[in-house]
Design a protein around this motif. Structure first.
Motif, PDB file in Angstrom:
ATOM      1  N   ALA A  29       8.669  15.748   0.215  1.00 26.20           N
ATOM      2  CA  ALA A  29       7.365  16.394   0.120  1.00 26.20           C
ATOM      3  C   ALA A  29       7.499  17.589  -0.810  1.00 26.20           C
ATOM      4  O   ALA A  29       7.960  18.650  -0.390  1.00 26.20           O
ATOM      5  N   GLU A  30       7.157  17.376  -2.069  1.00 27.72           N
ATOM      6  CA  GLU A  30       7.284  18.438  -3.092  1.00 27.72           C
ATOM      7  C   GLU A  30       8.676  19.067  -3.082  1.00 27.72           C
ATOM      8  O   GLU A  30       8.833  20.281  -3.031  1.00 27.72           O
ATOM      9  N   GLY A  31       9.696  18.212  -3.127  1.00 23.22           N
ATOM     10  CA  GLY A  31      11.067  18.687  -3.198  1.00 23.22           C
ATOM     11  C   GLY A  31      11.712  18.998  -1.869  1.00 23.22           C
ATOM     12  O   GLY A  31      12.900  19.302  -1.817  1.00 23.22           O
ATOM     13  N   VAL A  32      10.960  18.928  -0.779  1.00 19.77           N
ATOM     14  CA  VAL A  32      11.503  19.178   0.556  1.00 19.77           C
ATOM     15  C   VAL A  32      11.734  17.844   1.248  1.00 19.77           C
ATOM     16  O   VAL A  32      10.817  17.022   1.352  1.00 19.77           O
ATOM     17  N   ARG A  33      12.938  17.604   1.697  1.00 22.70           N
ATOM     18  CA  ARG A  33      13.244  16.340   2.364  1.00 22.70           C
ATOM     19  C   ARG A  33      12.847  16.413   3.836  1.00 22.70           C
ATOM     20  O   ARG A  33      13.089  17.421   4.513  1.00 22.70           O
ATOM     21  N   VAL A  34      12.251  15.338   4.329  1.00 19.27           N
ATOM     22  CA  VAL A  34      11.787  15.271   5.713  1.00 19.27           C
ATOM     23  C   VAL A  34      12.064  13.890   6.286  1.00 19.27           C
ATOM     24  O   VAL A  34      12.341  12.932   5.550  1.00 19.27           O
ATOM     25  N   VAL A  35      11.969  13.807   7.595  1.00 16.87           N
ATOM     26  CA  VAL A  35      11.986  12.533   8.318  1.00 16.87           C
ATOM     27  C   VAL A  35      10.570  12.261   8.801  1.00 16.87           C
ATOM     28  O   VAL A  35       9.917  13.151   9.365  1.00 16.87           O
ATOM     29  N   TYR A  36      10.113  11.048   8.582  1.00 13.05           N
ATOM     30  CA  TYR A  36       8.745  10.653   8.957  1.00 13.05           C
ATOM     31  C   TYR A  36       8.837   9.437   9.866  1.00 13.05           C
ATOM     32  O   TYR A  36       9.417   8.412   9.501  1.00 13.05           O
ATOM     33  N   LYS A  37       8.277   9.563  11.075  1.00 16.70           N
ATOM     34  CA  LYS A  37       8.261   8.461  12.044  1.00 16.70           C
ATOM     35  C   LYS A  37       6.804   8.124  12.355  1.00 16.70           C
ATOM     36  O   LYS A  37       6.171   8.793  13.180  1.00 16.70           O
ATOM     37  N   PRO A  38       6.253   7.105  11.703  1.00 16.99           N
ATOM     38  CA  PRO A  38       4.853   6.755  11.965  1.00 16.99           C
ATOM     39  C   PRO A  38       4.672   6.199  13.372  1.00 16.99           C
ATOM     40  O   PRO A  38       5.531   5.475  13.884  1.00 16.99           O
ATOM     41  N   VAL A  39       3.556   6.550  13.987  1.00 17.28           N
ATOM     42  CA  VAL A  39       3.263   6.068  15.337  1.00 17.28           C
ATOM     43  C   VAL A  39       3.245   4.542  15.376  1.00 17.28           C
ATOM     44  O   VAL A  39       3.731   3.933  16.339  1.00 17.28           O
ATOM     45  N   ARG A  40       2.740   3.930  14.327  1.00 20.75           N
ATOM     46  CA  ARG A  40       2.641   2.465  14.311  1.00 20.75           C
ATOM     47  C   ARG A  40       4.007   1.787  14.292  1.00 20.75           C
ATOM     48  O   ARG A  40       4.110   0.587  14.566  1.00 20.75           O
ATOM     49  N   GLY A  41       5.066   2.533  14.015  1.00 19.62           N
ATOM     50  CA  GLY A  41       6.414   1.981  14.005  1.00 19.62           C
ATOM     51  C   GLY A  41       7.194   2.230  15.278  1.00 19.62           C
ATOM     52  O   GLY A  41       8.386   1.917  15.349  1.00 19.62           O
ATOM     53  N   GLU A  42       6.529   2.781  16.309  1.00 20.32           N
ATOM     54  CA  GLU A  42       7.217   3.041  17.568  1.00 20.32           C
ATOM     55  C   GLU A  42       7.428   1.756  18.353  1.00 20.32           C
ATOM     56  O   GLU A  42       6.511   0.939  18.478  1.00 20.32           O
ATOM     57  N   ARG A  43       8.618   1.603  18.899  1.00 21.74           N
ATOM     58  CA  ARG A  43       8.929   0.431  19.728  1.00 21.74           C
ATOM     59  C   ARG A  43       8.427   0.680  21.155  1.00 21.74           C
ATOM     60  O   ARG A  43       8.743   1.704  21.757  1.00 21.74           O
TER      61      ARG A  43
END
Length: 255
Positions: A29-43
């Motif tokens: 995100a504009e040079g900042v690294r993040v982890v993204y966990k979408p709700v639709r991908g939850e088991r």
């Protein structure tokens, strides 16, 4: 006025953490690294309502911040390429030849500054000890896990950041109203809690009926908020780290 790219910048997907149980994407995100966990991908899980894991990650972060401990990297709910989800600041970790914060070693060869949790056999049949560092930052994480009722504190969820701090990640199955604590951080069991930790917990418990509780109410149920407050009060009344009280006190796998 500066903006926060974690909250506002477009997320560009760089890759996926394929070992994670739920969809876990590494983004920029504009040079900042993040982890993204979408709700639709939850088991789906039998004991946690569907679609609530992202909110529990954020709720756990809010508790960590209310304590003033900074154990959990900045975590928010926001939209992303695959819909709403949890976005958390990426932590760059120390990679060297020293033992990890949570590790295995041969029985009888525990390094200085480490505590033994249990003994077992590894995949080759060798006797090993599960150990973790006797580190103040890791101890705060262990106390936080009791408070948020963490059902899945694996060894790989404890990170030693390049900034010298200890961070915990993966808090999707926390904050349940029923006892769920499963953690590898049992090395301090039966030990009294330091006065400064109790002071911080007092601040947390007092904040729950106010603004903190209002923010948590957007993420978890009233019963879960009440259970969080009850766990805090129980630790203040008996300021000793608990012993395991279930048949499954450690998550599987442990790493």
């Amino acid at each position: 006025m500066s903006t926060d790219p974690v909250a506002t910048a477009e997320l560009t997907v760089l890759g996926q953490v394929t070992t994670a149980s739920n969809a876990t994407l590494v983004c920029e995100a504009e040079g900042v690294r993040v982890v993204y966990k979408p709700v639709r991908g939850e088991r789906p899980l039998w004991d946690f309502p569907d679609g609530t894991l992202a909110g529990r990650e954020v709720g756990s972060y809010l508790v960590s911040e209310a304590l003033g401990w900074g154990v959990i990297p900045r975590t928010i709910l926001r939209d992303g390429p695959y819909g709403p989800g949890m976005v958390q600041r990426w932590i760059d970790i120390v990679e060297d030849d020293t033992p990890e914060l949570v590790d295995l070693c041969p029985v009888g060869q525990i390094p200085d500054g480490y505590l033994e949790v249990l003994r077992a056999l590894d995949g080759s049949g060798h006797r090993v000890s599960l150990i973790h560092a006797d580190d103040p930052g890791l101890q705060r994480m262990a106390v936080l896990d009791v408070l948020i009722n963490n059902a899945d504190r694996k060894g790989g969820h404890a990170l030693r950041g390049l900034d010298g701090r200890v961070y915990g990640v993966d808090h999707g199955i926390c904050l349940h109203a029923e006892p769920k604590l499963r953690t590898v951080l049992w090395g301090w069991a039966r030990e009294p809690l330091a006065e400064e930790l109790l002071t911080d917990m007092t601040v947390l418990v007092k904040a729950i009926p106010g603004e903190l509780g209002d923010r948590l109410a957007e993420l978890i149920t009233d019963a879960e908020i009440e259970a969080l407050e009850a766990r805090g009060r129980a630790l203040l009344d008996d300021p000793v780290m608990p012993l395991p009280d279930s048949s499954r006190p450690i998550p599987w796998p442990a790493f």
